[in-house]
Design a protein around this motif. Sequence first.
Motif, mmCIF file in Angstrom:
data_model
loop_
_atom_site.group_PDB
_atom_site.id
_atom_site.type_symbol
_atom_site.label_atom_id
_atom_site.label_comp_id
_atom_site.label_asym_id
_atom_site.label_seq_id
_atom_site.Cartn_x
_atom_site.Cartn_y
_atom_site.Cartn_z
ATOM 1 N N ASP A 36 46.858 33.604 27.575
ATOM 2 C CA ASP A 36 47.735 32.558 28.082
ATOM 3 C C ASP A 36 47.626 32.532 29.603
ATOM 4 O O ASP A 36 46.679 33.090 30.165
ATOM 5 C CB ASP A 36 49.188 32.774 27.621
ATOM 6 C CG ASP A 36 49.706 34.174 27.920
ATOM 7 O OD1 ASP A 36 49.375 34.718 28.993
ATOM 8 O OD2 ASP A 36 50.462 34.722 27.090
ATOM 9 N N THR A 37 48.590 31.915 30.258
ATOM 10 C CA THR A 37 48.516 31.773 31.719
ATOM 11 C C THR A 37 48.482 33.112 32.441
ATOM 12 O O THR A 37 47.997 33.187 33.572
ATOM 13 C CB THR A 37 49.718 30.973 32.257
ATOM 14 O OG1 THR A 37 50.937 31.577 31.790
ATOM 15 C CG2 THR A 37 49.677 29.531 31.773
ATOM 16 N N ARG A 38 48.941 34.172 31.787
ATOM 17 C CA ARG A 38 48.928 35.485 32.435
ATOM 18 C C ARG A 38 47.517 35.912 32.830
ATOM 19 O O ARG A 38 47.336 36.726 33.727
ATOM 20 C CB ARG A 38 49.547 36.538 31.507
ATOM 21 C CG ARG A 38 51.051 36.391 31.324
ATOM 22 C CD ARG A 38 51.577 37.369 30.301
ATOM 23 N NE ARG A 38 51.087 37.064 28.961
ATOM 24 C CZ ARG A 38 51.370 37.789 27.888
ATOM 25 N NH1 ARG A 38 52.117 38.877 27.992
ATOM 26 N NH2 ARG A 38 50.900 37.451 26.692
ATOM 27 N N GLN A 39 46.514 35.358 32.157
ATOM 28 C CA GLN A 39 45.129 35.698 32.461
ATOM 29 C C GLN A 39 44.777 35.356 33.909
ATOM 30 O O GLN A 39 43.871 35.965 34.495
ATOM 31 C CB GLN A 39 44.202 34.960 31.492
ATOM 32 C CG GLN A 39 42.731 35.321 31.640
ATOM 33 C CD GLN A 39 41.885 34.755 30.516
ATOM 34 O OE1 GLN A 39 42.399 34.254 29.515
ATOM 35 N NE2 GLN A 39 40.587 34.822 30.654
ATOM 36 N N TYR A 40 45.501 34.393 34.496
ATOM 37 C CA TYR A 40 45.174 33.937 35.840
ATOM 38 C C TYR A 40 46.265 34.254 36.862
ATOM 39 O O TYR A 40 46.267 33.696 37.962
ATOM 40 C CB TYR A 40 44.888 32.430 35.815
ATOM 41 C CG TYR A 40 43.629 32.114 35.036
ATOM 42 C CD1 TYR A 40 42.374 32.364 35.588
ATOM 43 C CD2 TYR A 40 43.692 31.595 33.749
ATOM 44 C CE1 TYR A 40 41.211 32.089 34.875
ATOM 45 C CE2 TYR A 40 42.540 31.319 33.025
ATOM 46 C CZ TYR A 40 41.306 31.565 33.597
ATOM 47 O OH TYR A 40 40.158 31.306 32.895
ATOM 48 N N ARG A 41 47.185 35.142 36.510
ATOM 49 C CA ARG A 41 48.234 35.504 37.463
ATOM 50 C C ARG A 41 47.654 36.148 38.723
ATOM 51 O O ARG A 41 48.202 36.018 39.806
ATOM 52 C CB ARG A 41 49.244 36.453 36.803
ATOM 53 C CG ARG A 41 50.052 35.800 35.685
ATOM 54 C CD ARG A 41 51.275 35.072 36.208
ATOM 55 N NE ARG A 41 51.915 34.288 35.167
ATOM 56 C CZ ARG A 41 52.764 34.771 34.261
ATOM 57 N NH1 ARG A 41 53.054 36.061 34.266
ATOM 58 N NH2 ARG A 41 53.308 33.981 33.363
ATOM 59 N N GLY A 42 46.531 36.867 38.575
ATOM 60 C CA GLY A 42 45.907 37.469 39.752
ATOM 61 C C GLY A 42 45.510 36.429 40.778
ATOM 62 O O GLY A 42 45.775 36.582 41.980
ATOM 63 N N LEU A 43 44.904 35.348 40.324
ATOM 64 C CA LEU A 43 44.545 34.257 41.233
ATOM 65 C C LEU A 43 45.788 33.624 41.835
ATOM 66 O O LEU A 43 45.826 33.299 43.028
ATOM 67 C CB LEU A 43 43.746 33.186 40.489
ATOM 68 C CG LEU A 43 42.309 33.506 40.058
ATOM 69 C CD1 LEU A 43 41.705 32.294 39.367
ATOM 70 C CD2 LEU A 43 41.463 33.904 41.252
ATOM 71 N N MET A 44 46.810 33.451 41.016
ATOM 72 C CA MET A 44 48.003 32.734 41.456
ATOM 73 C C MET A 44 48.840 33.548 42.428
ATOM 74 O O MET A 44 49.693 33.002 43.121
ATOM 75 C CB MET A 44 48.839 32.322 40.242
ATOM 76 C CG MET A 44 48.072 31.459 39.257
ATOM 77 S SD MET A 44 49.026 30.939 37.813
ATOM 78 C CE MET A 44 49.898 29.543 38.480
ATOM 79 N N ASN A 45 48.586 34.855 42.493
ATOM 80 C CA ASN A 45 49.328 35.715 43.415
ATOM 81 C C ASN A 45 48.469 36.220 44.564
ATOM 82 O O ASN A 45 48.893 37.122 45.293
ATOM 83 C CB ASN A 45 49.912 36.910 42.647
ATOM 84 C CG ASN A 45 51.019 36.502 41.689
ATOM 85 O OD1 ASN A 45 51.893 35.721 42.043
ATOM 86 N ND2 ASN A 45 50.976 37.013 40.470
#
Length: 218
Positions: A36-45
């Motif tokens: 889900d979106t958690r896969q891209y939390r690194g980019l988003m933070n």
Amino acid sequence: TGRYLNTALLGRQHRLYVEEAGQGIPLLCLHTAGSDTRQYRGLMNDPRITDHFRVIAFDHRGHGDSDKLYDPDRYTIGDMAKDTVALLDHLNIQKADLIGFSMGARVAAYVAITQPERARSVAIGGMGSRLFGGAPKSTEIAEALEAPTRDDVTDPYARVFRVFAENTKSDLKALSAVIRSPRLPLTREMVGGLEIPVLVAVGTEDVVAGGPVELAGA
């Protein structure tokens, strides 16, 4: 920030969960099956990214906090691509850079191929020559997701997917429908028509994706 988007496709409405962070060039991220979106939390933070990009991620239908559907016919790559474009329309974004991983890479590539005016570039992650065919052992994986417990799964390859789906707290019934959905292999000719920058990234120990050189060569 997270919010829901109501989207009506083919006369049937469902909700998609969306998150975004940063500002600048739109960067739309598409996750793999069972994630889900958690896969891209690194980019988003990561301010190195968000200082320059408006990073947008959403849960595909049947995943995360988006609505769950249990009909395999509603999980085609074409349907997921329509969700992607509907999201861009909702956000008033004409063109975005697309990043996809595995299933998300297939969706991103399909959007770039069928609606090239919406994609500035596309990054295909976790997907090499397998883009030209279907997922291996899809029947075994679906049966593993439908099994009463992970201990009932004897195929070691399929068991990996069952364990992953449980770890991500996926809806196993919805994910099984995703795996059983009609496949739409992309052809070399379709990929060869792309006229935008394309990055192909496959892990050196990835035994599922297929080699990146064949895809990049196409």
